[in-house]
Every structure is written in structure tokens, then in C-alpha cells.
Motif scaffolding. Structure first.
Motif, PDB file in Angstrom:
ATOM      1  N   ARG A 568       0.855  -1.189   0.000  1.00 17.33           N
ATOM      2  CA  ARG A 568       0.000   0.000   0.000  1.00 17.33           C
ATOM      3  C   ARG A 568       0.889   1.237   0.000  1.00 17.33           C
ATOM      4  O   ARG A 568       1.790   1.353   0.832  1.00 17.33           O
ATOM      5  N   ILE A 569       0.624   2.149  -0.926  1.00 13.10           N
ATOM      6  CA  ILE A 569       1.306   3.441  -0.943  1.00 13.10           C
ATOM      7  C   ILE A 569       0.252   4.488  -0.629  1.00 13.10           C
ATOM      8  O   ILE A 569      -0.704   4.690  -1.396  1.00 13.10           O
ATOM      9  N   ALA A 570       0.408   5.114   0.535  1.00 17.00           N
ATOM     10  CA  ALA A 570      -0.598   6.045   1.050  1.00 17.00           C
ATOM     11  C   ALA A 570      -0.083   7.468   0.964  1.00 17.00           C
ATOM     12  O   ALA A 570       1.050   7.764   1.371  1.00 17.00           O
ATOM     13  N   PHE A 571      -0.925   8.360   0.443  1.00 15.86           N
ATOM     14  CA  PHE A 571      -0.592   9.766   0.294  1.00 15.86           C
ATOM     15  C   PHE A 571      -1.479  10.589   1.226  1.00 15.86           C
ATOM     16  O   PHE A 571      -2.678  10.317   1.377  1.00 15.86           O
ATOM     17  N   ASP A 572      -0.895  11.590   1.834  1.00 22.78           N
ATOM     18  CA  ASP A 572      -1.631  12.469   2.744  1.00 22.78           C
ATOM     19  C   ASP A 572      -2.515  13.396   1.913  1.00 22.78           C
ATOM     20  O   ASP A 572      -2.151  14.537   1.617  1.00 22.78           O
ATOM     21  N   ALA A 573      -3.673  12.881   1.524  1.00 26.89           N
ATOM     22  CA  ALA A 573      -4.599  13.638   0.664  1.00 26.89           C
ATOM     23  C   ALA A 573      -6.021  13.343   1.106  1.00 26.89           C
ATOM     24  O   ALA A 573      -6.536  13.943   2.032  1.00 26.89           O
ATOM     25  N   GLY A 574      -6.680  12.378   0.457  1.00 26.24           N
ATOM     26  CA  GLY A 574      -8.031  12.009   0.839  1.00 26.24           C
ATOM     27  C   GLY A 574      -9.077  12.989   0.351  1.00 26.24           C
ATOM     28  O   GLY A 574      -8.793  13.953  -0.376  1.00 26.24           O
ATOM     29  N   TYR A 575     -10.313  12.724   0.772  1.00 23.59           N
ATOM     30  CA  TYR A 575     -11.427  13.560   0.316  1.00 23.59           C
ATOM     31  C   TYR A 575     -11.302  14.994   0.827  1.00 23.59           C
ATOM     32  O   TYR A 575     -11.831  15.925   0.205  1.00 23.59           O
ATOM     33  N   THR A 576     -10.608  15.181   1.947  1.00 21.70           N
ATOM     34  CA  THR A 576     -10.455  16.539   2.465  1.00 21.70           C
ATOM     35  C   THR A 576      -9.462  17.358   1.650  1.00 21.70           C
ATOM     36  O   THR A 576      -9.309  18.555   1.901  1.00 21.70           O
ATOM     37  N   ALA A 577      -8.802  16.739   0.693  1.00 21.20           N
ATOM     38  CA  ALA A 577      -7.946  17.497  -0.214  1.00 21.20           C
ATOM     39  C   ALA A 577      -8.767  18.234  -1.276  1.00 21.20           C
ATOM     40  O   ALA A 577      -8.250  19.137  -1.942  1.00 21.20           O
ATOM     41  N   ASP A 578     -10.029  17.863  -1.430  1.00 16.59           N
ATOM     42  CA  ASP A 578     -10.882  18.536  -2.412  1.00 16.59           C
ATOM     43  C   ASP A 578     -11.271  19.929  -1.921  1.00 16.59           C
ATOM     44  O   ASP A 578     -11.706  20.089  -0.774  1.00 16.59           O
ATOM     45  N   PRO A 579     -11.154  20.937  -2.765  1.00 13.82           N
ATOM     46  CA  PRO A 579     -11.716  22.244  -2.399  1.00 13.82           C
ATOM     47  C   PRO A 579     -13.221  22.133  -2.211  1.00 13.82           C
ATOM     48  O   PRO A 579     -13.873  21.282  -2.822  1.00 13.82           O
ATOM     49  N   ARG A 580     -13.794  22.984  -1.376  1.00 15.20           N
ATOM     50  CA  ARG A 580     -15.229  22.912  -1.120  1.00 15.20           C
ATOM     51  C   ARG A 580     -16.068  23.124  -2.377  1.00 15.20           C
ATOM     52  O   ARG A 580     -17.203  22.665  -2.451  1.00 15.20           O
ATOM     53  N   ASP A 581     -15.522  23.824  -3.345  1.00 10.87           N
ATOM     54  CA  ASP A 581     -16.280  24.025  -4.576  1.00 10.87           C
ATOM     55  C   ASP A 581     -15.948  22.971  -5.631  1.00 10.87           C
ATOM     56  O   ASP A 581     -16.367  23.088  -6.783  1.00 10.87           O
ATOM     57  N   ALA A 582     -15.205  21.924  -5.234  1.00 12.39           N
ATOM     58  CA  ALA A 582     -14.850  20.862  -6.187  1.00 12.39           C
ATOM     59  C   ALA A 582     -14.893  19.498  -5.515  1.00 12.39           C
ATOM     60  O   ALA A 582     -14.043  18.643  -5.739  1.00 12.39           O
ATOM     61  N   LEU A 583     -15.911  19.277  -4.670  1.00  6.58           N
ATOM     62  CA  LEU A 583     -16.030  18.002  -3.973  1.00  6.58           C
ATOM     63  C   LEU A 583     -16.265  16.866  -4.967  1.00  6.58           C
ATOM     64  O   LEU A 583     -17.093  16.962  -5.867  1.00  6.58           O
ATOM     65  N   GLY A 584     -15.526  15.791  -4.767  1.00  6.73           N
ATOM     66  CA  GLY A 584     -15.608  14.643  -5.659  1.00  6.73           C
ATOM     67  C   GLY A 584     -14.428  14.530  -6.595  1.00  6.73           C
ATOM     68  O   GLY A 584     -14.329  13.563  -7.365  1.00  6.73           O
ATOM     69  N   THR A 585     -13.498  15.481  -6.528  1.00 11.32           N
ATOM     70  CA  THR A 585     -12.361  15.475  -7.457  1.00 11.32           C
ATOM     71  C   THR A 585     -11.433  14.298  -7.197  1.00 11.32           C
ATOM     72  O   THR A 585     -10.965  13.640  -8.146  1.00 11.32           O
ATOM     73  N   GLN A 586     -11.115  14.023  -5.918  1.00  6.62           N
ATOM     74  CA  GLN A 586     -10.238  12.889  -5.627  1.00  6.62           C
ATOM     75  C   GLN A 586     -10.841  11.597  -6.148  1.00  6.62           C
ATOM     76  O   GLN A 586     -10.155  10.781  -6.778  1.00  6.62           O
ATOM     77  N   SER A 587     -12.126  11.384  -5.893  1.00  8.46           N
ATOM     78  CA  SER A 587     -12.772  10.160  -6.369  1.00  8.46           C
ATOM     79  C   SER A 587     -12.751  10.067  -7.886  1.00  8.46           C
ATOM     80  O   SER A 587     -12.482   9.008  -8.452  1.00  8.46           O
ATOM     81  N   LEU A 588     -13.037  11.172  -8.550  1.00  9.35           N
ATOM     82  CA  LEU A 588     -13.032  11.171 -10.006  1.00  9.35           C
ATOM     83  C   LEU A 588     -11.630  10.910 -10.535  1.00  9.35           C
ATOM     84  O   LEU A 588     -11.449  10.173 -11.518  1.00  9.35           O
ATOM     85  N   MET A 589     -10.617  11.478  -9.894  1.00  9.04           N
ATOM     86  CA  MET A 589      -9.239  11.236 -10.303  1.00  9.04           C
ATOM     87  C   MET A 589      -8.891   9.753 -10.201  1.00  9.04           C
ATOM     88  O   MET A 589      -8.296   9.171 -11.123  1.00  9.04           O
ATOM     89  N   LEU A 590      -9.277   9.120  -9.103  1.00  3.12           N
ATOM     90  CA  LEU A 590      -8.950   7.707  -8.927  1.00  3.12           C
ATOM     91  C   LEU A 590      -9.666   6.837  -9.942  1.00  3.12           C
ATOM     92  O   LEU A 590      -9.094   5.882 -10.471  1.00  3.12           O
ATOM     93  N   GLN A 591     -10.917   7.160 -10.245  1.00  6.13           N
ATOM     94  CA  GLN A 591     -11.624   6.394 -11.271  1.00  6.13           C
ATOM     95  C   GLN A 591     -10.969   6.571 -12.637  1.00  6.13           C
ATOM     96  O   GLN A 591     -10.842   5.610 -13.402  1.00  6.13           O
ATOM     97  N   ALA A 592     -10.546   7.789 -12.921  1.00  8.10           N
ATOM     98  CA  ALA A 592      -9.898   8.032 -14.209  1.00  8.10           C
ATOM     99  C   ALA A 592      -8.563   7.313 -14.299  1.00  8.10           C
ATOM    100  O   ALA A 592      -8.148   6.890 -15.389  1.00  8.10           O
ATOM    101  N   MET A 593      -7.877   7.169 -13.178  1.00  8.70           N
ATOM    102  CA  MET A 593      -6.604   6.452 -13.188  1.00  8.70           C
ATOM    103  C   MET A 593      -6.793   4.974 -13.505  1.00  8.70           C
ATOM    104  O   MET A 593      -5.874   4.329 -14.018  1.00  8.70           O
ATOM    105  N   ASP A 594      -7.972   4.434 -13.214  1.00  7.27           N
ATOM    106  CA  ASP A 594      -8.266   3.049 -13.584  1.00  7.27           C
ATOM    107  C   ASP A 594      -8.312   2.855 -15.100  1.00  7.27           C
ATOM    108  O   ASP A 594      -8.257   1.717 -15.585  1.00  7.27           O
TER     109      ASP A 594
END
Length: 977
Positions: A568-594
Motif C-alpha cells: 500500500r502506498i498512502a498519500f496524505d490527501a483524501g477527500y479533504t484534499a478537495d476544495p469545497r467548490d470541487a467536492l468529488g475530485t479525488q474520487s473522479l481522479m482515482l476512477q480516471a486512473m483506472d
């Protein structure tokens, strides 16, 4: 999203390892793991099959079998890797054995057998938790009922006494009160299932595939009418008829040998007399008279299309080839259906194929979720064309080889566990129960190795060219519920004779059937529970450390039980890394990486994963964004190359983004239709406000932000957060630190951090002042209400929370907790109610969830108030509760860390929350030192009822008048608001 259906075979257990199983065996898995690709050329299919044969040769579970004079068959497997024994008892009785008018009896009795026996009259979860059992539960499906637990070796006598007592000494403890209570629990379990999106699917499958009167025609959960009509005499006779030792298989797997097993099994089970010989009903594989079609409406986000065919069951020689065909068609990330309908034509957001295989017959299921904006007829036509093409030509040699490798790789990982819902005990028990051969798994694997495209094509053509049933689930209001479904229906011909002979009541006659008289205590003293012997403390693996040349920290623990490695390679990011006006960006990024890297498109990435037998996937929580690899130890180097390419070189192609955008928007819509998920979204905002945790807990974000994202958005997010100086690497498995570091250096060592400073997240945002109130989200026609409540705590993840966790366990954190025992076991209003601590890097939370029958919503909130306020005032932890909590938490530690995955999770917690390396080895003494006053003090500080904010999701017309009686302010909104 892949949907994996419930299986009973060894192959299916490997494929369904992440699935959530119901008592009926239907399972729906989470989103499919990300695909992966090695930096190697594809091997020819013949070479892949040779490699597969070598892998299969490693899958061995040595066992011995003995049978007592009363007919109890016992299978023993010795595994000394940990001081644990898995105990699994399987009865050859399921819903197919139920006569007309008694549907749901098998499952109802599963519940009753947890409510105590003559010599252990209390709830069985009490002594199980006291000895530190892990993975304990019971399930029922159409064919069998099972009970299982994994316990410390020193507790084996106590657990065998309990299992034997409910086999031979139960009826004196079955009372009308217990029957009435568990009837209510089961009825609420039925309501809970019916209340979910697609909750009526289980009825549609069995009612349309299996003709009226067929033993599989009715649902395992049964009908409300039959459950309501069950009498005490009915259920006692059901037990006498079906639960004799001669109708059971006992498996002991783990730290035990056959000589010890024979002595102990004879001691505890030998006095139980044989029961009547159970006659299995005739269960033919039906053929539909003609194609059938049906459209139903449900509170779902998008249209789902199903195609279904009857097929042979687990005991058929055709089972393995059919499942291999289903895997190649729609069960892999690179499947034929994915490539054609999701990535190719772009008509569906997800597709899947699999089998729901019972012992005697099953169902081949294919499903496709319509992409928004696409005409349903276009998807149906394309789906049917792809199915027809596959039936005509079958899988290619490469598709088949990838399917085989994927299945075996997952199976190897699953067999690391000795028990639980899967593992070695399940594999041996199923083989013995269904085939009379615990080693059936070997025959299935060898059959799989030998399977070729031609043989699979011929078998698929035999069944999938016959008439099929087509079901379409459209968004809308349901036209019927599940209250009146699930019962058996008898079919007769023109003369009135039953077309299918349903199971009949069969009563044991004569002296040999009097369990109460003959189950004498000839071999053992049952006057008290056997003592627990000398326990072995947890020996958590040593954590070794290293640093790569680019500064990435590596944490390593060796576990060599199976030839696999988890990274497991863990990065200090998570859903709280999303700006309040761009919620869902981390999830979308991970899906796109698939969807691929600079050098591999989505299909190539998936194909490479399957050839390696590896699994790469990404996930996030509030605080971290993580990428995980599960690899065969012999293929670790190319698997790590794959992981590095996946993390470092995402392509973020425009066409891929459009595809995953549609998928995430559909998931957001689905979340808003799901009562629990929708309630959680609303509650997080209410209690956390503008704090970073005041966002949808799923991380899916909001539709506007997901719609607005561009490839540049994802590239910038990746560059900002996914960088080597923001990462930690965790490795557990069958390798060494030196080898791991060498291979990681090859894959990641040249990855350099950018010149820009590390990003930061601000947690110094105040949370709202608690304001006790109820937000009611109106969801009409809901047979149950979902009650959610939360309070933000003045604690962080790095704080000492041992006492807090213990206090929560007593109040609501376990099956035996006050909240669950009240609403489920005493009142019978709920299938399950819990409280929990939400652990994060920053502010923790105290949370409550109760899914209750709609007409008891207000009463349930008043009961929650009573339990919480009582616990922190004049009704604090009792001596028995303290003893149970201490013993359970101390004794279950070795079982908690049986697998490499559990060790990986523990190591991540140690590092992220700044715990000492021996943290899990020292908490046993912390628990032993707990006092009632310590628990009372922490409870008073944290379980403040007056600060709880409620969200209730239910039918406002039914629920609102009840909520007004709670004394809390009530606001009503529509669910889709």
C-alpha cells in the motif's frame, strides 16, 4: 461497477471475496478494483496455462475425516501458523427443504439457535465474545445452514460444548418469547432487504426462473404470512426433523490435530442421538417455456437490464466451465461486455455477468446499467448482440487463461484465513456437504486447468440458447413491496396433482427420536461452561523500516502463510484534499486512473492485471489517498512495475474522463436513492459544518463539481497531492525487506518530488455548536426508517482512545451492546442497531445507526435516549459488561491479525496515529487494567445525548407524527433535496 453474484463453489468464493453476502446467498460487490498492467509482453495462452498449473499445485489443504457412530462427519485440517481454530458446523437444511406454509423456517431457526440452549441459556454471542471469537456468525441459503467462529486454541472445549449443546440440547430453551422476538427480528431483516434499491430483485429471480412449486421458487427469507403463522410446536418439530448430527458436517481448521479433534468431538457430540434421515426434495434444472420479459419500477438512479437463464448447480460437472464462461464474458475488468458496451459503444456505465449457483440448480445472470442519455432499446440490442456473439464463439484462449489466473490468485489469498465467511473451513465443508468429498476443491481446480474454449462454448450453447428471462428495473415509484412475497406457491396440473412435489413435513417416530430424553450427558459435564485454557498473547510482526533513495519511507512486516505480497502506498490527501467548490475530485481522479496510463489504455491495463494474477486498486478516505497491490510473490517485480506505472503515469484522456464522469454521476444519484447513504450525506454537513469533514463521507462529492471537472483539473490534482515526498509505503507478505526495497527502488527510486512545497489541509475550522434536532428526509413507501445520529468529539486520531472504544462497545459497539439488545433482541423492532466511533486524523465523532420498522421510529429514538442517558448517569457499566469487554478484546487479538491484510491495516494505523510498534501487543494489559469508573468518566464526556443531531430517512406520512412525540425539533425535506 462490477456486480458479483453469490456463489457456492470454490471458484466463486475466489471471485466473490469482496462481496457482501445476504442470508440468501445473493451478493453485490463494491466497485471493481482498478485494472493493472505489467511491463512485460503477454505470454501465449499455453504458457499461461502451464504457469496456472504450477499455481494450482500450491493450493492444497491437507485434511482427515472421521465419523462418529451417530453420523456426525468431522473434517480436520491442521494449520499451526497462529493459536487459532476455526469451528464450522454445516447442516444440510435450507429453504429448499421447507414445506408449503412454512417458508422462512430454516432462516428463522438459524436465529433461534443463537438464543441459547438448555445448558447455555443466554445469548450465544456472550460466551463467544468472552473467549475472543472472531469471524463468528451464521447464514442460511436455499441448501444449507451454517454456524462458524474462529477462537483461540485454549477455548476450543468451550466452543465445542456450545455447538454441541445447540445441536443436541436446544429444545428446552426455545420458548414462545424467544420465538416471538426472533420472528420480529427476521421480519425486520426482510423489511431491511426490501427497503434497499433493487431490494425486490431476489424475488424476481427465483419467481421467474424456477416454476411454481419448485424448491427454489421461494425466497430464503420467506413470507410475512408464514413467519407470522409459525407456532412453537412448528419450529420445535422443524428442529427435530433436520438438526441431527447425521445431517451435519463439522470442520475444525487451524491449531489442532486429528487425534485431539477425535477426543474432543467424541466428548462433546458423541452422546447426541442420530436424527431422522432427511430426504432432499427433487430439484430439477428447469427450462423456461418461452422467453419472458418484465419491467418493474424502483427507487434507483438508472435503468438496469438483466438477462437470466436457468443452469445446473454446484454439484454438476458443468458448473466450473459455466463459471469460467461467465467470468470471461462479464466478470473481469477486461471482459467482453466491458470492452464493448462501456469502453466501446459507451451505452452502459457498468456491466456484469456471473452465476448464482445453488447446490442443485442456479441462474446465469447478466446485467447492464444504462448510461444517462442513452435509449434503453439501444443498450438492450447491443447487449443481446454481444451475448449472442459470445455464445456462438465462446471465449478466446487468452480470455480464458486470464480468467483462470485471476480466480486462482484470489483463491490463494482467500485461503490464508482458516475460517470466517470464507477460508479453508468453508472450502472443506462445502466439499463434504455437497460432494461427499472435502477435497472437491482440488478436482474443481484441475477441471479448471484443463478447460478449453471449445468445451466451455459447447456448455454455454447448451444452456444459454434456451429461453431466458429479461428483467428491466426502471427508476420510479414501486408498484408493489416485498411484504407479501417470498412464500411457496404450489403448482398443479389439470387433475390437481402437484407438478413439483414440494417438501413435506416428515416427523421422527419412535424412541430414537426423543432428543430430550436420549441426549444424556454421557461423555461430558454440561453443568458449566468449560474453562478457557492458557491463552497465547498476540505476537504482532516486527515492523522493519527503510528509506528509498528518493526519500519515500518503507514499512515492512513479513507474513509467509501464502505466496502473496500486499503493498500500500498512502498519500496524505483524501477527500479533504478537495476544495469545497470541487467536492468529488479525488474520487473522479482515482476512477480516471483506472482507465489507463500513458502507455496502456484501459483494456490493456486490465488484461495485464489478469495475466499477472495481480490486483491493483485505489481508494480514499477523509485523510488519505491510497494505492494497493496484491501480487503473487513469484511475480512481485512486474507487479510493482505495474503499480508504479499506474500511480506515476495516469493518462487522463478526455474520452476516459467522460466515461468515468458518467459513472460517478450515476453513483451520486444512486447514493441519493439509498436511505442510509443519503442520510449519511446530510448528517455529515449538519454536525461538521464547514470543517473539512463536513462533506459526503463516500467522497463522491456533488454533481456540479464532477460535471465541471476537466482533464486539466485531474492532472493538477494528481500533481499537487500524488508525489513521493507525500507518500508512505507499506509492505506485508511473503518476501523480505531487502527484496522489497530493491524492487521498490527499481520501480519508484527515480521518482522525484516537484519543486513546489507540499500542500496542506486546514483542520482549524470550528465545528457547529451542537443543536439537538431531527432532520426527516421523506422517502415514501419505506417499510423501514433509517435513524442516524452523530456528535463531534473533542478528540483526534492520535489521542488515546482505548477507554472510549471500550465504553462504546458496551453502549452500542457490539452485538451484545445495550442499544442492539434493546431494539433488536428485546423489542424486535430492528435487524441491527449500533453506535460507533468515527476515527480520523482530526476530530472524531460518535455515531448511531438504527434501521427500524417504520411504525416504531419515534419509539426507537426514545429508547436510544433512554439507553444513552442511562449509561452516563445511574446505569453505568456493570461488572459482567466490563468482564466481557476486557476478555473479548484481550482474547481476540491473535484472531484479529490472522491475515496479512489485517497486519497491513494495523501497521498503517500504528504509523499514521503515531503509535509505538508494539501497540497491539501492549493494549491487552491496557484492557486488563480498565475500571468501571474510567469507562463512566469517558462516557460522560463523550456520549452526550443532548448534543446528538438526528437524520431520519423514512415515509414522512408514517413517521412525522411519531417524531413530534420525541420532544426534538423536526424539519422535513424531500430525499432528493
Amino acid at each position: 461497477m462490477k456486480k458479483v453474484y453469490g456463489f457456492t463453489s470454490l471458484i466463486a468464493l475466489a471471485l466473490g471475496g469482496c462481496a457482501t453476502y445476504t442470508d440468501e446467498g445473493v451478493a453485490v460487490a463494491p466497485a471493481a478494483p482498478a485494472a493493472e498492467a505489467p511491463a512485460v509482453m503477454p505470454a501465449p495462452a499455453t504458457a499461461q496455462n502451464d504457469d496456472l498449473a504450477e499455481l494450482v499445485d500450491q493450493v492444497r489443504i491437507p485434511y482427515e475425516v472421521f465419523t462418529l457412530p451417530n453420523g456426525l462427519t468431522t473434517v480436520v485440517h491442521t494449520d499451526r501458523k497462529a493459536p487459532l481454530v476455526a469451528v464450522s458446523v454445516w447442516y444440510d437444511v435450507g429453504s429448499k427443504h421447507e414445506p408449503k406454509g412454512k417458508t422462512g423456517f430454516a432462516h428463522l431457526f438459524e436465529h433461534l439457535m443463537f438464543n441459547g440452549s438448555e445448558n447455555a441459556p443466554g445469548d450465544f454471542f456472550e460466551p463467544l465474545q468472552q473467549v475472543g471469537a472472531t469471524g463468528f456468525n451464521g447464514t442460511t441459503n436455499a441448501d444449507r445452514t451454517n454456524y462458524f467462529e474462529t477462537v483461540p486454541t485454549a477455548a476450543i472445549d468451550r466452543v465445542l460444548m456450545l455447538e454441541s449443546d445447540r445441536m443436541g440440547y436446544l429444545l428446552g430453551a426455545v420458548t414462545q418469547e424467544k420465538l416471538d422476538n426472533q420472528r420480529g427480528v427476521v421480519q425486520n431483516e426482510k423489511r431491511r432487504g426490501d427497503n434497499q434499491p433493487f431490494g425486490l430483485l431476489r424475488y424476481e429471480i427465483v419467481e421467474n426462473i424456477f416454476p411454481k412449486g419448485h424448491p427454489y421458487h421461494h425466497s430464503t427469507i420467506g413470507s410475512m404470512d408464514d413467519l407470522g403463522a409459525a407456532t412453537l410446536d412448528d419450529v420445535k418439530q422443524w428442529f427435530r426433523d433436520n438438526y441431527g448430527p447425521n445431517n451435519a458436517v463439522l470442520v475444525l481448521a487451524g491449531d489442532i490435530d486429528v487425534a485431539t479433534a477425535k477426543e474432543k468431538v467424541t466428548k462433546w457430540f458423541g452422546a447426541i442421538p442420530s436424527g431422522p434421515e432427511v430426504q432432499d426434495p427433487a430439484v430439477p434444472v428447469p427450462t423456461l417455456a418461452a422467453d419472458g420479459e418484465k419491467v418493474i419500477y424502483d427507487q434507483v438512479a438508472t435503468t438496469r437490464i438483466y438477462r437470466m437463464w436457468p443452469i445446473p448447480g454446484e454439484t454438476s460437472a458443468e458448473n466450473v466451465p459455466i463459471q469460467l464462461g461467465a467470468t470471461a464474458l462479464g466478470g473481469l475488468a477486461s471482459s467482453r461486455l466491458d470492452n464493448a458496451l462501456v469502453r466501446g459503444k459507451g451505452l452502459a456505465v457498468s456491466v456484469s455477468s456471473g452465476t448464482w449457483t445453488n447446490e442443485d440448480a442456479g441462474v446465469f445472470l447478466i446485467s447492464a446499467d444504462l448510461k444517462p442519455g442513452v435509449d434503453r432499446a439501444d443498450l438492450e440490442a447491443a447487449l443481446d448482440a454481444e451475448i449472442a456473439s459470445f455464445i456462438a464463439g465462446g471465449p478466446t484462449a487468452d480470455e480464458l487463461a486470464r480468467s483462470k489466473t485471476t480466480i486462482v490468485s484470489r483463491l490463494i489469498g482467500g485461503l490464508e484465513s482458516v475460517g470466517g465467511f470464507g477460508g479453508k473451513a468453508v472450502t472443506l465443508a462445502e466439499g463434504q456437504l455437497y460432494h461427499g468429498n472435502p477435497g472437491e476443491y482440488r478436482e474443481q481446480l484441475e477441471q479448471m486447468v484443463e478447460a478449453d474454449p471449445a468445451s466451455i462454448t459447447a456448455i454455454l450453447q447448451r444452456y444459454l440458447t434456451k429461453p431466458r428471462f429479461a428483467l428491466v428495473v426502471e427508476p420510479g415509484e414501486r408498484t408493489e413491496g416485498g411484504e407479501n412475497r417470498g412464500g411457496a406457491v404450489i403448482a398443479t396440473d389439470s387433475s390437481g396433482k402437484e407438478v413439483f412435489r414440494a417438501a413435506e413435513d416428515h416427523y421422527c417416530e419412535g424412541e430414537s427420536c426423543d432428543f430430550d430424553e436420549l441426549a444424556v450427558q454421557a461423555f461430558q459435564d454440561r453443568s458449566q461452561l468449560p474453562p478457557v485454557g492458557q491463552l497465547t498473547d498476540l505476537d504482532f510482526p516486527d515492523i522493519e523500516r527503510a528509506t528509498l533513495s528518493n526519500g519515500m519511507e518503507v514499512y515492512f512486516a513479513r507474513r509467509a502463510a501464502v505466496p502473496k505480497v500486499s503493498v500500500r502506498i498512502a498519500f496524505d490527501a483524501g477527500y479533504t484534499a478537495d476544495p469545497r467548490d470541487a467536492l468529488g475530485t479525488q474520487s473522479l481522479m482515482l476512477q480516471a486512473m483506472d482507465e489507463g496510463t500513458d502507455s496502456l489504455d484501459a483494456t490493456e491495463l486490465a488484461i495485464a492485471q489478469e495475466r499477472l494474477g495481480a490486483n491493483v486498486f485505489a481508494f480514499a478516505d477523509f485523510d488519505d489517498t491510497s494505492f494497493q497491490l496484491s501480487a503473487l510473490s513469484t511475480r512481485l517485480a512486474p507487479s510493482l512495475d505495474l503499480l508504479a506505472d499506474y500511480i506515476r503515469n495516469p493518462a487522463f484522456r478526455s474520452e476516459d474522463l467522460e466515461r468515468v464522469r458518467a459513472q460517478q454521476l450515476t453513483r451520486i444519484s444512486s447514493e441519493l436513492k439509498n436511505p442510509r447513504a443519503a442520510g449519511s450525506r446530510a448528517l455529515a454537513q449538519l454536525v461538521y459544518g464547514d470543517h473539512p469533514y463536513g462533506i459526503p463521507p463516500s467522497g463522491l462529492g456533488d454533481s456540479a463539481a464532477v460535471t465541471a471537472a476537466t482533464p486539466a483539473t485531474l492532472e493538477a490534482t494528481h500533481a499537487r497531492w500524488i508525489r513521493p515526498d507525500n507518500a508512505k509505503v507499506f509492505v506485508v507478505g511473503d518476501t523480505t525487506l531487502a527484496e522489497a526495497v530493491s524492487l521498490l527502488e527499481d520501480s519508484f527510486g527515480d521518482w522525484r518530488a516537484p519543486a513546489s512545497p507540499l500542500p496542506t489541509k486546514r483542520f482549524d475550522v470550528p465545528v457547529p455548536t451542537p443543536e439537538a434536532r431531527i432532520l426527516l428526509l421523506n422517502r415514501p413507501n419505506s417499510p423501514q426508517s433509517v435513524i442516524l445520529a452523530s456528535r463531534v468529539l473533542d478528540l483526534r486520531g492520535t489521542d488515546d482512545t482505548i477507554v472510549l472504544g471500550a465504553a462504546n462497545e458496551v453502549l452500542g459497539g457490539s452485538f451484545l451492546s445495550r442499544i442492539n439488545m434493546n431494539l433488536r433482541e428485546t423489542k424486535g423492532w430492528s435487524y441491527g442497531s449500533r453506535s460507533s466511533i468515527g476515527y480520523n486524523q482530526d476530530r472524531l465523532s460518535y455515531n448511531v445507526i438504527a434501521e427500524v420498522q417504520a411504525d416504531r421510529t419515534g419509539d426507537s429514538i426514545l429508547e436510544l435516549e433512554k439507553e444513552i442517558t442511562g449509561f452516563v448517569t445511574d446505569n453505568g457499566v456493570t461488572g459482567d459488561e466490563l468482564t466481557r469487554t476486557v476478555n473479548g478484546n484481550v482474547r481476540e487479538l491473535p484472531g484479529q491479525f490472522e491475515t496479512a491484510g489485517a497486519v497491513l491495516g494495523g501497521m498503517v494505523n500504528i504509523v499514521n496515529y503515531d503509535r509505538p510498534d508494539d501497540y497491539y501487543e501492549t493494549i491487552a494489559d491496557r484492557y486488563r487494567g480498565l475500571t468501571a469508573e474510567q469507562i463512566a468518566e469517558v462516557a460522560r464526556a463523550n456520549f452526550v445525548y443532548g448534543d446528538l443531531v438526528y437524520v431520519v430517512v423514512g415515509d414522512a406520512e408514517v413517521v412525522r407524527p411519531q417524531l413530534d412525540k420525541t420532544g426534538l425539533p423536526v424539519e422535513v425535506r424531500e430525499l432528493d433535496e
